[in-house]
Design an enzyme around this catalytic site. Structure first.
Site, PDB file in Angstrom:
ATOM      1  N   ASP A 126      51.936  34.171  54.856  1.00 38.57           N
ATOM      2  CA  ASP A 126      52.528  35.020  56.278  1.00 38.57           C
ATOM      3  C   ASP A 126      51.157  36.175  56.846  1.00 38.57           C
ATOM      4  O   ASP A 126      50.949  37.224  55.979  1.00 38.57           O
ATOM      5  CB  ASP A 126      53.684  35.859  55.359  1.00 38.57           C
ATOM      6  CG  ASP A 126      54.195  36.720  56.469  1.00 38.57           C
ATOM      7  OD1 ASP A 126      54.026  36.558  57.576  1.00 38.57           O
ATOM      8  OD2 ASP A 126      55.052  37.701  56.035  1.00 38.57           O
ATOM      9  N   SER A 129      52.546  39.979  56.930  1.00 35.61           N
ATOM     10  CA  SER A 129      52.412  41.052  55.955  1.00 35.61           C
ATOM     11  C   SER A 129      51.533  40.760  54.883  1.00 35.61           C
ATOM     12  O   SER A 129      50.497  40.189  55.096  1.00 35.61           O
ATOM     13  CB  SER A 129      53.900  40.656  54.946  1.00 35.61           C
ATOM     14  OG  SER A 129      53.788  39.715  54.531  1.00 35.61           O
ATOM     15  N   ASN A 185      51.594  41.816  51.033  1.00 34.67           N
ATOM     16  CA  ASN A 185      51.867  41.907  49.762  1.00 34.67           C
ATOM     17  C   ASN A 185      51.878  40.257  49.425  1.00 34.67           C
ATOM     18  O   ASN A 185      52.462  39.488  49.992  1.00 34.67           O
ATOM     19  CB  ASN A 185      53.066  42.554  49.448  1.00 34.67           C
ATOM     20  CG  ASN A 185      52.561  43.992  49.255  1.00 34.67           C
ATOM     21  OD1 ASN A 185      52.930  44.783  50.254  1.00 34.67           O
ATOM     22  ND2 ASN A 185      52.148  44.645  48.115  1.00 34.67           N
ATOM     23  N   TRP A 200      53.994  37.900  46.156  1.00 35.25           N
ATOM     24  CA  TRP A 200      54.922  38.110  45.061  1.00 35.25           C
ATOM     25  C   TRP A 200      55.433  36.682  45.093  1.00 35.25           C
ATOM     26  O   TRP A 200      55.715  35.769  45.783  1.00 35.25           O
ATOM     27  CB  TRP A 200      56.038  39.154  45.198  1.00 35.25           C
ATOM     28  CG  TRP A 200      56.961  38.909  46.588  1.00 35.25           C
ATOM     29  CD1 TRP A 200      56.453  39.435  47.691  1.00 35.25           C
ATOM     30  CD2 TRP A 200      58.086  38.321  46.561  1.00 35.25           C
ATOM     31  NE1 TRP A 200      57.867  39.143  48.521  1.00 35.25           N
ATOM     32  CE2 TRP A 200      58.679  38.414  47.781  1.00 35.25           C
ATOM     33  CE3 TRP A 200      58.965  37.806  45.503  1.00 35.25           C
ATOM     34  CZ2 TRP A 200      59.797  37.760  48.061  1.00 35.25           C
ATOM     35  CZ3 TRP A 200      59.917  36.798  46.073  1.00 35.25           C
ATOM     36  CH2 TRP A 200      60.385  37.026  47.391  1.00 35.25           C
ATOM     37  N   TYR A 215      65.511  45.336  52.420  1.00 33.76           N
ATOM     38  CA  TYR A 215      65.592  44.544  53.384  1.00 33.76           C
ATOM     39  C   TYR A 215      67.232  44.914  53.883  1.00 33.76           C
ATOM     40  O   TYR A 215      68.039  45.618  53.269  1.00 33.76           O
ATOM     41  CB  TYR A 215      65.859  43.065  52.963  1.00 33.76           C
ATOM     42  CG  TYR A 215      64.564  42.410  52.460  1.00 33.76           C
ATOM     43  CD1 TYR A 215      63.582  42.251  53.313  1.00 33.76           C
ATOM     44  CD2 TYR A 215      64.366  42.334  51.013  1.00 33.76           C
ATOM     45  CE1 TYR A 215      62.373  41.436  52.875  1.00 33.76           C
ATOM     46  CE2 TYR A 215      63.038  41.933  50.624  1.00 33.76           C
ATOM     47  CZ  TYR A 215      62.033  41.509  51.570  1.00 33.76           C
ATOM     48  OH  TYR A 215      60.944  40.953  51.093  1.00 33.76           O
ATOM     49  N   ASP A 259      52.007  36.201  64.041  1.00 29.81           N
ATOM     50  CA  ASP A 259      52.636  36.137  62.948  1.00 29.81           C
ATOM     51  C   ASP A 259      52.892  34.735  62.421  1.00 29.81           C
ATOM     52  O   ASP A 259      54.147  34.209  62.984  1.00 29.81           O
ATOM     53  CB  ASP A 259      53.715  37.054  62.855  1.00 29.81           C
ATOM     54  CG  ASP A 259      54.407  37.495  61.667  1.00 29.81           C
ATOM     55  OD1 ASP A 259      54.046  36.660  60.604  1.00 29.81           O
ATOM     56  OD2 ASP A 259      55.521  37.939  61.608  1.00 29.81           O
ATOM     57  N   THR A 311      56.841  34.509  61.235  1.00 29.50           N
ATOM     58  CA  THR A 311      58.002  34.484  62.117  1.00 29.50           C
ATOM     59  C   THR A 311      58.186  33.314  62.945  1.00 29.50           C
ATOM     60  O   THR A 311      57.018  32.720  63.346  1.00 29.50           O
ATOM     61  CB  THR A 311      57.961  35.676  63.031  1.00 29.50           C
ATOM     62  OG1 THR A 311      57.942  37.198  62.289  1.00 29.50           O
ATOM     63  CG2 THR A 311      58.806  35.737  64.064  1.00 29.50           C
TER      64      THR A 311
END
Length: 388
Positions: free
Chosen positions: A91, A94, A96, A98, A134, A277, A280
């Protein structure tokens, strides 16, 4: 100069640039619709896709998960020693990184790969935690570090999050297990070093760039490629158009003009911004332009998006972005989505401007399928070339 860049790219490709095949799965939206839960979910979630790009300080970040409803391109990584495999969404919107944890008891974790710290000889707990909030709930993540492997790339002591709780909708329906953010380090919640930072600092990339190719006819076995450390000239043709990053949080660039067919709209005469992006799917349009675009394309707003007549697709005009003086057209075969004979535009509306108050577009996968896209961390620029 462009020939020199291309020659260097070819050389680096031969010297060990890493290619990751991306898989194309059924989107979360499609799975939720099939399960009969999509309509109720969307009624509960009122979101603006641009809110994903609101910078938050501290250990809480607000990011609407609906941005990922249509995301369906993902690839394989591993974490730990011995390696534990995961499918992640790569992505660029963003920063981060995880994956689910074995300690996660949410239904959304039950059908996904979960990281087991006790089974890794190289895992180190961090002691910190963060919450990603979220519209449908919160993802609670504890932090740790371990060895990240992406084919022959190895990053030791890479920080990442281990989710403890995840909202059932929509994560239960995702084909990917976690998210690997590839935006700028300044965007990372909690100041966590990004995975791209780790690759660069440990000299794991042949060149400080990465690039994406999304297939126009994707399958689960082959949806495209992520090229780490270089570009692959076999995946595009023509010249590369380079656009400087205007804000080193996202891969944000300037759009100089936008046209529908032969009609220059003048929409961006005072300046527009666009975030590139990969996380998206749709092309996101500023609120002030949506009505005129729908009218020009003959679209009608419905509960399932902006509908158009499937029989008229061939007669619809291209929509064209002017970036760094180059015209980058998007044809109806790209921006119209045909779902079992029901056709909608691959666009959605946003209501927030960029941080400098200019209208903000999001160039998602609908756009990126047409343009091989290069992210240059050395010169902070984005390159576009027509996909092969």
């Amino acid at each position: 100069m462009k020939r020199l860049v291309l020659a260097l790219a070819c050389l680096q490709l031969a010297e060990g640039v890493v290619r990751i095949n991306l898989k194309k799965g059924e989107s979360i939206r499609e799975k939720m619709r099939a399960a009969g839960v999509l309509d109720d979910y969307l009624k509960k979630i009122k979101y603006d896709p641009v809110k994903k790009y609101s910078s938050k300080k501290g250990y809480v970040v607000n990011q609407p998960i609906t941005n990922h409803l249509d995301s369906s391109y993902f690839g394989e990584i591993s974490i730990g020693t011995p390696p534990q495999k995961f499918l992640v969404l790569f992505d660029t919107g963003s920063s981060n990184f995880w994956v689910p944890s074995i300690d996660c008891k949410s239904p959304a974790c039950f059908n996904h790969a979960k990281f087991k710290p006790s089974e890794s000889d190289t895992f180190a707990p961090n002691g910190r935690s963060l919450t990603v909030t979220y519209g449908s709930g919160s993802v609670t993540v504890v932090l740790g570090s371990d060895t990240l492997r992406i084919q022959n790339i190895t990053v030791t002591n890479q920080d990442f999050g281990l989710s403890q709780e995840e909202p059932t909708q929509p994560f239960y329906f995702a084909d990917f297990d976690g998210i690997l953010g590839m935006a700028f380090p300044s965007l990372a919640v909690g100041g966590m070093p990004t995975a791209v930072q780790g690759m660069l600092q440990q000299d794991q990339l042949a060149e400080p760039i990465f690039s994406f190719y999304f297939s126009r006819q994707p399958t689960y076995q082959y949806g495209g490629e992520l090229v780490l450390g270089g570009i692959d000239p076999r995946l595009f043709h023509g010249a590369i158009t380079w656009a400087p990053v205007t804000q080193e949080l996202y891969w944000q660039i300037t759009v100089e003009e936008f046209a529908v067919g032969q009609s220059v709209t003048g929409c961006c005469s005072q300046g527009c911004q666009a975030i590139v992006d990969t996380g998206t799917f749709l092309l996101t349009v500023p609120q002030e332009y949506i009505e005129s675009i729908l009218q020009a394309l003959g679209a009608q707003e419905t509960s399932y998006g902006y509908a158009v007549d499937c029989e008229e697709i061939e007669n619809m005009p291209p929509i064209t972005f002017t970036i760094s003086g180059a015209q980058l057209p998007l044809y109806p075969s790209s921006y119209v989505l045909n779902t079992n004979g029901y056709c909608t535009l691959g666009i959605e509306v946003t209501y927030l401007p960029s941080q400098d108050t200019q209208p903000l577009w999001i160039l998602g996968d609908v756009f990126l399928k047409e343009y091989y896209t290069i992210f240059d961390t050395a010169y902070n620029r984005v390159g576009f070339a027509r996909s092969a």
